[in-house]
Design a protein around this motif. Structure first.
Motif, PDB file in Angstrom:
ATOM      1  N   MET A 195       0.843  -1.189   0.000  1.00 60.84           N
ATOM      2  CA  MET A 195       0.000   0.000   0.000  1.00 60.84           C
ATOM      3  C   MET A 195       0.885   1.247   0.000  1.00 60.84           C
ATOM      4  O   MET A 195       1.982   1.221   0.550  1.00 60.84           O
ATOM      5  N   TYR A 196       0.406   2.315  -0.603  1.00 59.06           N
ATOM      6  CA  TYR A 196       1.157   3.573  -0.597  1.00 59.06           C
ATOM      7  C   TYR A 196       1.400   3.997   0.859  1.00 59.06           C
ATOM      8  O   TYR A 196       0.532   3.791   1.716  1.00 59.06           O
ATOM      9  N   PHE A 197       2.559   4.587   1.112  1.00 57.73           N
ATOM     10  CA  PHE A 197       3.096   4.946   2.450  1.00 57.73           C
ATOM     11  C   PHE A 197       3.917   3.799   3.040  1.00 57.73           C
ATOM     12  O   PHE A 197       4.800   4.037   3.844  1.00 57.73           O
ATOM     13  N   THR A 198       3.628   2.560   2.670  1.00 53.93           N
ATOM     14  CA  THR A 198       4.443   1.442   3.181  1.00 53.93           C
ATOM     15  C   THR A 198       5.174   0.769   2.011  1.00 53.93           C
ATOM     16  O   THR A 198       5.542  -0.395   2.095  1.00 53.93           O
ATOM     17  N   HIS A 199       5.378   1.514   0.934  1.00 56.32           N
ATOM     18  CA  HIS A 199       5.885   0.915  -0.314  1.00 56.32           C
ATOM     19  C   HIS A 199       7.377   1.137  -0.548  1.00 56.32           C
ATOM     20  O   HIS A 199       7.917   0.655  -1.536  1.00 56.32           O
ATOM     21  N   LEU A 200       8.058   1.862   0.353  1.00 60.15           N
ATOM     22  CA  LEU A 200       9.411   2.312   0.036  1.00 60.15           C
ATOM     23  C   LEU A 200      10.419   1.175  -0.131  1.00 60.15           C
ATOM     24  O   LEU A 200      11.445   1.343  -0.784  1.00 60.15           O
ATOM     25  N   TRP A 201      10.141   0.012   0.461  1.00 62.73           N
ATOM     26  CA  TRP A 201      11.063  -1.124   0.315  1.00 62.73           C
ATOM     27  C   TRP A 201      11.064  -1.683  -1.107  1.00 62.73           C
ATOM     28  O   TRP A 201      12.072  -2.230  -1.563  1.00 62.73           O
ATOM     29  N   LEU A 202       9.954  -1.522  -1.825  1.00 62.93           N
ATOM     30  CA  LEU A 202       9.789  -2.220  -3.109  1.00 62.93           C
ATOM     31  C   LEU A 202      10.717  -1.699  -4.214  1.00 62.93           C
ATOM     32  O   LEU A 202      11.438  -2.492  -4.828  1.00 62.93           O
ATOM     33  N   PRO A 203      10.728  -0.362  -4.508  1.00 66.68           N
ATOM     34  CA  PRO A 203      11.635   0.099  -5.578  1.00 66.68           C
ATOM     35  C   PRO A 203      13.096  -0.215  -5.278  1.00 66.68           C
ATOM     36  O   PRO A 203      13.844  -0.615  -6.166  1.00 66.68           O
ATOM     37  N   LYS A 204      13.497  -0.064  -4.020  1.00 64.20           N
ATOM     38  CA  LYS A 204      14.885  -0.369  -3.627  1.00 64.20           C
ATOM     39  C   LYS A 204      15.218  -1.834  -3.897  1.00 64.20           C
ATOM     40  O   LYS A 204      16.224  -2.159  -4.509  1.00 64.20           O
ATOM     41  N   ALA A 205      14.327  -2.735  -3.424  1.00 64.65           N
ATOM     42  CA  ALA A 205      14.564  -4.175  -3.583  1.00 64.65           C
ATOM     43  C   ALA A 205      14.608  -4.555  -5.061  1.00 64.65           C
ATOM     44  O   ALA A 205      15.459  -5.347  -5.490  1.00 64.65           O
ATOM     45  N   HIS A 206      13.702  -3.989  -5.868  1.00 64.49           N
ATOM     46  CA  HIS A 206      13.646  -4.307  -7.303  1.00 64.49           C
ATOM     47  C   HIS A 206      14.908  -3.883  -8.029  1.00 64.49           C
ATOM     48  O   HIS A 206      15.446  -4.612  -8.862  1.00 64.49           O
ATOM     49  N   VAL A 207      15.367  -2.675  -7.744  1.00 62.30           N
ATOM     50  CA  VAL A 207      16.504  -2.122  -8.482  1.00 62.30           C
ATOM     51  C   VAL A 207      17.790  -2.879  -8.160  1.00 62.30           C
ATOM     52  O   VAL A 207      18.615  -3.113  -9.039  1.00 62.30           O
ATOM     53  N   GLU A 208      17.948  -3.292  -6.907  1.00 59.36           N
ATOM     54  CA  GLU A 208      19.184  -3.963  -6.513  1.00 59.36           C
ATOM     55  C   GLU A 208      19.152  -5.471  -6.757  1.00 59.36           C
ATOM     56  O   GLU A 208      20.190  -6.121  -6.766  1.00 59.36           O
ATOM     57  N   ALA A 209      17.954  -6.049  -6.925  1.00 60.04           N
ATOM     58  CA  ALA A 209      17.837  -7.505  -7.086  1.00 60.04           C
ATOM     59  C   ALA A 209      18.339  -7.953  -8.456  1.00 60.04           C
ATOM     60  O   ALA A 209      18.299  -7.181  -9.423  1.00 60.04           O
ATOM     61  N   PRO A 210      18.804  -9.222  -8.572  1.00 60.52           N
ATOM     62  CA  PRO A 210      19.092  -9.769  -9.904  1.00 60.52           C
ATOM     63  C   PRO A 210      17.783  -9.970 -10.657  1.00 60.52           C
ATOM     64  O   PRO A 210      16.713  -9.809 -10.078  1.00 60.52           O
ATOM     65  N   ILE A 211      17.867 -10.359 -11.914  1.00 59.79           N
ATOM     66  CA  ILE A 211      16.652 -10.514 -12.728  1.00 59.79           C
ATOM     67  C   ILE A 211      15.686 -11.507 -12.085  1.00 59.79           C
ATOM     68  O   ILE A 211      14.482 -11.268 -12.001  1.00 59.79           O
ATOM     69  N   SER A 212      16.213 -12.613 -11.555  1.00 62.78           N
ATOM     70  CA  SER A 212      15.334 -13.611 -10.930  1.00 62.78           C
ATOM     71  C   SER A 212      14.650 -13.045  -9.691  1.00 62.78           C
ATOM     72  O   SER A 212      13.476 -13.311  -9.430  1.00 62.78           O
ATOM     73  N   GLY A 213      15.387 -12.230  -8.918  1.00 60.75           N
ATOM     74  CA  GLY A 213      14.809 -11.594  -7.723  1.00 60.75           C
ATOM     75  C   GLY A 213      13.690 -10.633  -8.077  1.00 60.75           C
ATOM     76  O   GLY A 213      12.633 -10.626  -7.433  1.00 60.75           O
ATOM     77  N   SER A 214      13.904  -9.832  -9.126  1.00 65.52           N
ATOM     78  CA  SER A 214      12.864  -8.899  -9.575  1.00 65.52           C
ATOM     79  C   SER A 214      11.624  -9.643 -10.054  1.00 65.52           C
ATOM     80  O   SER A 214      10.495  -9.236  -9.793  1.00 65.52           O
ATOM     81  N   MET A 215      11.850 -10.758 -10.765  1.00 67.11           N
ATOM     82  CA  MET A 215      10.727 -11.544 -11.290  1.00 67.11           C
ATOM     83  C   MET A 215       9.875 -12.111 -10.171  1.00 67.11           C
ATOM     84  O   MET A 215       8.645 -12.043 -10.201  1.00 67.11           O
ATOM     85  N   VAL A 216      10.544 -12.674  -9.151  1.00 67.81           N
ATOM     86  CA  VAL A 216       9.775 -13.304  -8.071  1.00 67.81           C
ATOM     87  C   VAL A 216       9.134 -12.252  -7.175  1.00 67.81           C
ATOM     88  O   VAL A 216       8.035 -12.436  -6.670  1.00 67.81           O
ATOM     89  N   LEU A 217       9.784 -11.105  -7.007  1.00 70.59           N
ATOM     90  CA  LEU A 217       9.188 -10.027  -6.207  1.00 70.59           C
ATOM     91  C   LEU A 217       7.921  -9.504  -6.873  1.00 70.59           C
ATOM     92  O   LEU A 217       6.876  -9.380  -6.244  1.00 70.59           O
ATOM     93  N   ALA A 218       8.023  -9.207  -8.182  1.00 75.73           N
ATOM     94  CA  ALA A 218       6.853  -8.668  -8.897  1.00 75.73           C
ATOM     95  C   ALA A 218       5.811  -9.739  -9.141  1.00 75.73           C
ATOM     96  O   ALA A 218       4.610  -9.495  -9.030  1.00 75.73           O
TER      97      ALA A 218
END
Length: 443
Positions: A195-218
Motif C-alpha cells: 500500500m502507498y506509504f508502506t511501499h518504500l522497500w519495493l523500488p529499492k529491492a527491485h533495483v538492486e535484485a538480480p533478474i530472478s529476484g525482480s521476477m519473483v518479487l513482482a
C-alpha cells in the motif's frame, strides 16, 4: 498436495548433479503434473493434513510454479559464469516450497510461518546475486519493513486461538468491532502488497535484485499480501464496511501519485517497480470493497500483473545485458538494431496498460466496475489511473525503442532462442487466459 511438495524436496540432490536445462525441464514437468489437479470450484479439495486447494490457492500456486520455472530460464548468465549456480537453484527451490505451503495452508499459523520464511530466500537472492553494493540496504529494507509489522500478527494469532480454539481458516468467524485488531492484523498485508506509504522497500529491492529476484518479487511476493487479505478479511466484516473507505482512498490516491512518478523515471527497473505499486493499489482497493466482484477482479489482476510485470523485468534485463545500463537515456533506438525485441516490448507494454486481449483488461474492468458501484466519486481517480497507466507504458516503449543509438555501444549480441522462449512464455498465457475467464466468474 504433499505430492507436489515432496516432488520438490526430492529434486534437491539432483540440483548438484544435473545441468541447467534438465532442472528447467523437471520444474516444467512438476507444473504440468500440478495442472492436472485443476480445481474450478470454491470448495477446498486435495486436502492432505494441513494443506488444501481452492481456486484462489490453485491459481496462485500455478503462478508460483510458472514464475520459478521462468526465473531459472532467465538466469542463464549465472550458469555460464558458474557463479554459485547450484546454490542459486537451491534457493529458488526452497523459495518455491515455502510459497506452495503458504498458498495451500488451511491453518493460519502455518500460513504466517511460511509467509515469513519466504522472505529469507529472497533476502539471500538480493544479497548474493544483486548488482550494486546498495543491495545490502535494499535487503535490510525488505526484511525489516515486513518484520516490524509481523510481531503484532503473531500476538493476534495467539488471541484468535484463545477465542476460537482453532486457527483453521474455516473456523474463523466475524469478530466484534476492534480497530486496533484490524490494523495490526492487516498491516502486514498492506506492507506486502504494498500500500502507498508502506511501499518504500519495493523500488529499492527491485533495483538492486538480480533478474530472478525482480521476477519473483513482482510475480509472486506482492501477491502474498493480496492472498492474505482475501483470507482474513472475513474476520472484520462489520468493521471493514465502516473503515475500508479510508484505505481505498489511500491506495487509489497513492496509485495516482506513483503513476505520475513513473512518468519522470529515468531508470527502467524503477519505472516498472513503481508501476507495480500503482497496479497493486487497484487490487487492494478491489479487495477492500468487500464485494465478490472486487475479490474476483483482484485475483485476475494479481495473476495478470504477475506475468506482465515479470515479463517487463525480463525485457529490461535483456537491454541491460547489452547496453550495461538501465538508464532510459542510454537505452535508445533499439528498434533499429533489435526489431524483434521492440515487438516484445510493444506486446508487454500494451498488456501492462490493459489493452485487449490481455488478462489485465478483464481484471481492470471488474475492479473499475465494482469501485464505481462502491462510490461514484472514485470514478475521477480511476480515470486518471487508467490514463496514466497507458501514458507511462507508452513512455517506456517509445523512449527505449526510438531515438538515436548510444554511441558508446561498441559490441552487441542478438536475442537468443532462450530469451525469445522466456518472453513468449510470459506473454502467451497472459493473453490466452482470458479464454478461460469463466473460472473467475463464480457467483
Amino acid at each position: 498436495m504433499m505430492m507436489v511438495i515432496f516432488s520438490m524436496i526430492f529434486l534437491i540432490p539432483f540440483i548438484f548433479m544435473m545441468n541447467f536445462w534438465f532442472i528447467s525441464f523437471i520444474f516444467l514437468l512438476n507444473m504440468l503434473l500440478f495442472m492436472v489437479k485443476i480445481n474450478m470450484t470454491m470448495e477446498i479439495c486435495s486436502i492432505s493434513y494441513i494443506l488444501g486447494l481452492d481456486i484462489l490457492s490453485f491459481t496462485l500456486i500455478l503462478l508460483s510454479l510458472w514464475i520459478c520455472f521462468l526465473m531459472i530460464l532467465a538466469s542463464q548468465m549465472i550458469y555460464s559464469l558458474k557463479y554459485y549456480n547450484s546454490l542459486f537453484i537451491l534457493i529458488i527451490l526452497l523459495l518455491l516450497i515455502s510459497l506452495i505451503i503458504t498458498f495451500s495452508s488451511l491453518n493460519m499459523f502455518i500460513f504466517y510461518l511460511f509467509f515469513e520464511i519466504s522472505l529469507i530466500p529472497i533476502f539471500i537472492l538480493i544479497l548474493g546475486w544483486g548488482y550494486q553494493p546498495e543491495r545490502i540496504v535494499a535487503g535490510v529494507y525488505l526484511l525489516f519493513y515486513t518484520l516490524l509489522v509481523s510481531l503484532p500478527v503473531m500476538i493476534i494469532l495467539f488471541y484468535l486461538n484463545l477465542k476460537f480454539y482453532s486457527l483453521e481458516f474455516y473456523f474463523l468467524l466475524m469478530m466484534k468491532d476492534n480497530f486496533f485488531l484490524y490494523i495490526f492484523m492487516n498491516m502486514i498485508f498492506f506492507v506486502k502488497i504494498p500500500m502507498y506509504f508502506t511501499h518504500l522497500w519495493l523500488p529499492k529491492a527491485h533495483v538492486e535484485a538480480p533478474i530472478s529476484g525482480s521476477m519473483v518479487l513482482a510475480g509472486i511476493m506482492l501477491k502474498l499480501g493480496g492472498y492474505g487479505l482475501l483470507r482474513v478479511m472475513k474476520l472484520f466484516m462489520s468493521l471493514a464496511i465502516q473503515v475500508n473507505i479510508l484505505f481505498i482512498i489511500i491506495s487509489l490516491v497513492g496509485g495516482f501519485y506513483v503513476s505520475l512518478m513513473c512518468l519522470r523515471q529515468s531508470d527502467m527497473k524503477m519505472l516498472i517497480a513503481y508501476s507495480s505499486i500503482s497496479h497493486m493499489g487497484l487490487v487492494l482497493a478491489g479487495i477492500l470493497t468487500m464485494n465478490l466482484w472486487g475479490y474476483w477482479g483482484a485475483l485476475v489482476l494479481m495473476l495478470a500483473h504477475g506475468l506482465s510485470s515479470s515479463g517487463l523485468f525480463c525485457l529490461a534485463n535483456l537491454f541491460y545485458e547489452r547496453s550495461h545500463s538501465r538508464s532510459l537515456y542510454l537505452n535508445k533506438g533499439f528498434i533499429n538494431i533489435l526489431p524483434s525485441g521492440s515487438m516484445w516490448m510493444f506486446l508487454l507494454c500494451s498488456s501492462n496498460m490493459a489493452a485487449p486481449p490481455s488478462l489485465n483488461l478483464l481484471g481492470e474492468i471488474l475492479l473499475i466496475s465494482i469501485l464505481v458501484m462502491y462510490s461514484k466519486y472514485i470514478m475521477i481517480l480511476l480515470f486518471f489511473l487508467v490514463i496514466l497507466s497507458a501514458a507511462y507504458s507508452l513512455f517506456l516503449y517509445s523512449f527505449t525503442q526510438h531515438g538515436k543509438i548510444y554511441s558508446g555501444l561498441f559490441s552487441f549480441s542478438m536475442i537468443t532462442v532462450r530469451e525469445f522462449l522466456l518472453l513468449f512464455l510470459h506473454w502467451f498465457p497472459l493473453n490466452l487466459l482470458f479464454l478461460k475467464s469463466e473460472m473467475f466468474m463464480w457467483v
